[in-house]
Design a protein around this motif. Structure first.
Motif, mmCIF file in Angstrom:
data_model
loop_
_atom_site.group_PDB
_atom_site.id
_atom_site.type_symbol
_atom_site.label_atom_id
_atom_site.label_comp_id
_atom_site.label_asym_id
_atom_site.label_seq_id
_atom_site.Cartn_x
_atom_site.Cartn_y
_atom_site.Cartn_z
ATOM 1 N N THR A 46 31.614 29.445 4.299
ATOM 2 C CA THR A 46 32.580 29.223 5.380
ATOM 3 C C THR A 46 32.746 27.732 5.608
ATOM 4 O O THR A 46 31.811 26.945 5.377
ATOM 5 N N GLN A 76 34.450 25.241 8.718
ATOM 6 C CA GLN A 76 35.045 25.156 10.046
ATOM 7 C C GLN A 76 35.284 23.690 10.392
ATOM 8 O O GLN A 76 34.478 22.822 10.042
ATOM 9 N N GLU A 101 29.957 28.799 15.490
ATOM 10 C CA GLU A 101 31.142 29.484 14.962
ATOM 11 C C GLU A 101 31.013 29.691 13.455
ATOM 12 O O GLU A 101 31.324 30.775 12.937
ATOM 13 N N ALA A 102 30.585 28.638 12.766
ATOM 14 C CA ALA A 102 30.464 28.737 11.314
ATOM 15 C C ALA A 102 29.416 29.776 10.921
ATOM 16 O O ALA A 102 29.621 30.559 9.980
ATOM 17 N N SER A 118 28.435 32.411 12.639
ATOM 18 C CA SER A 118 28.971 33.759 12.900
ATOM 19 C C SER A 118 29.935 34.181 11.794
ATOM 20 O O SER A 118 29.929 35.343 11.359
ATOM 21 N N ASP A 119 30.771 33.242 11.342
ATOM 22 C CA ASP A 119 31.710 33.555 10.266
ATOM 23 C C ASP A 119 30.972 33.814 8.960
ATOM 24 O O ASP A 119 31.346 34.709 8.187
ATOM 25 N N LEU A 120 29.903 33.052 8.703
ATOM 26 C CA LEU A 120 29.095 33.268 7.500
ATOM 27 C C LEU A 120 28.458 34.656 7.526
ATOM 28 O O LEU A 120 28.467 35.377 6.520
ATOM 29 N N ALA A 177 29.492 37.274 9.148
ATOM 30 C CA ALA A 177 30.547 38.273 8.964
ATOM 31 C C ALA A 177 30.908 38.402 7.487
ATOM 32 O O ALA A 177 31.134 39.511 6.977
ATOM 33 N N GLY A 178 30.954 37.264 6.783
ATOM 34 C CA GLY A 178 31.237 37.310 5.349
ATOM 35 C C GLY A 178 30.132 38.004 4.577
ATOM 36 O O GLY A 178 30.400 38.777 3.648
ATOM 37 N N ARG A 219 30.600 41.739 5.080
ATOM 38 C CA ARG A 219 31.670 42.314 4.247
ATOM 39 C C ARG A 219 31.223 42.458 2.798
ATOM 40 O O ARG A 219 31.456 43.491 2.157
#
Length: 287
Positions: A9, A11, A136-137, A139-141, A143-144, A147
């Motif tokens: 990710t 950001q 934020e980064a 959390s995005d990591l 989530a990735g 997935r």
């Protein structure tokens, strides 16, 4: 839910004080192994970042790169005289011990970490924004990774269905395997024209049947398949448990192969090993 250990990710954040860019990338690793590349002016954020990673991730090699570009307006460069004095003393010690060592020029000294400081930016505000950006980064990591983990779980479940198919084929073969052994033994005895006790013949057939009996191995294979499916739906890290289950599945497949007495069951055992190895490779990516 299974999470992958592979993700990336990036950001960014911009304000009057300048811009921040933060990258997080993670790859396979047996344990959690964080690495940080932060600007000198934000270096003291590393302990907090490290603690946050430990609280939210269990495994993986995680690289964090943070870049800070101050706004050009009102920006001043100043020399950290205390840092420069420390560097000068260190250089003097080096020249004393190694007289032939080359002396760095002024630009090289300015390039040394901590010698030059940027004045004008509100570092406290920058650090607050950098910390929020890191959250934020991360959390995005995560989530990735989730997935990717879902996709890996689907691939593993496909292989598990293949294992079930092979187990069912071997079970269906068992009666014909026993009958074939009986026929082959009778034919060999007839060829030898041996006059043997019928009870001895039955005992030999029973012994062969016992050696070829793989019901127990098939039961354990099915049990392990169910447990792998259950682990894939659990919360938290499951990679090590899944890796152990792959070892157990492979153990049963090897036993099945060693007991095989006909080509059909040998083929099933080989196919089982292929499926298990494919799952094992995917599981290496799971947290």
């Amino acid at each position: 839910m299974a999470h992958s250990m592979t993700a990336f990710t990036r950001q960014t954040r911009e304000a009057a004080w300048g811009s921040l860019a933060l990258e997080l990338r993670s790859v396979n690793q047996r344990y959690l192994e964080p690495h940080f590349r932060l600007p000198d002016s934000l270096r003291d954020l590393e302990p907090a970042f490290r603690d946050t990673l430990r609280n939210r991730l269990a495994r993986g090699k995680v690289e964090c790169t943070l870049r800070f570009e101050p706004a050009a307006s009102g920006e001043l460069l100043s020399v950290n005289r205390a840092r420069l004095a420390e560097l000068a003393r260190a250089l003097q010690d080096i020249r004393t011990e190694v007289p032939e060592a080359p002396i760095p020029d002024a630009l090289a000294l300015l390039d040394h970490p901590g010698v030059v400081e940027i004045q004008g930016a509100d570092l406290d505000e920058v650090k607050r924004q950098a910390s929020a950006l890191f959250e934020e980064a991360l959390s995005d990591l995560i989530a990735g990774r989730a997935r990717e983990g879902e996709h890996l779980a689907q691939l593993i479940n496909l292989r598990l269905q293949g294992v079930r198919v092979q187990v069912a084929e071997v079970r269906a073969l068992l009666p014909s395997i026993l009958e074939r052994q009986r026929t082959q033994l009778s034919e060999r005895l007839a060829t030898l024209k041996a006059d043997l006790d019928p009870q001895r013949i039955e005992a030999e057939i029973a012994l062969l049947a016992q050696k070829a009996d793989v019901d127990e191995e098939l039961d354990r294979l099915e049990t392990h398949v169910v447990e792998v499916e259950r682990q894939l739906t659990q919360k938290g890290p499951v990679g090590r448990r899944l890796d152990f289950l792959m070892q157990e599945l492979n153990r049963e497949a090897n036993t099945l192969s060693s007991k095989s007495v006909v080509a059909e069951s040998t083929r099933c055992a080989v196919e089982l090993k292929v499926l298990i190895e494919q799952m094992r490779e995917q599981i290496q990516n799971i947290e």
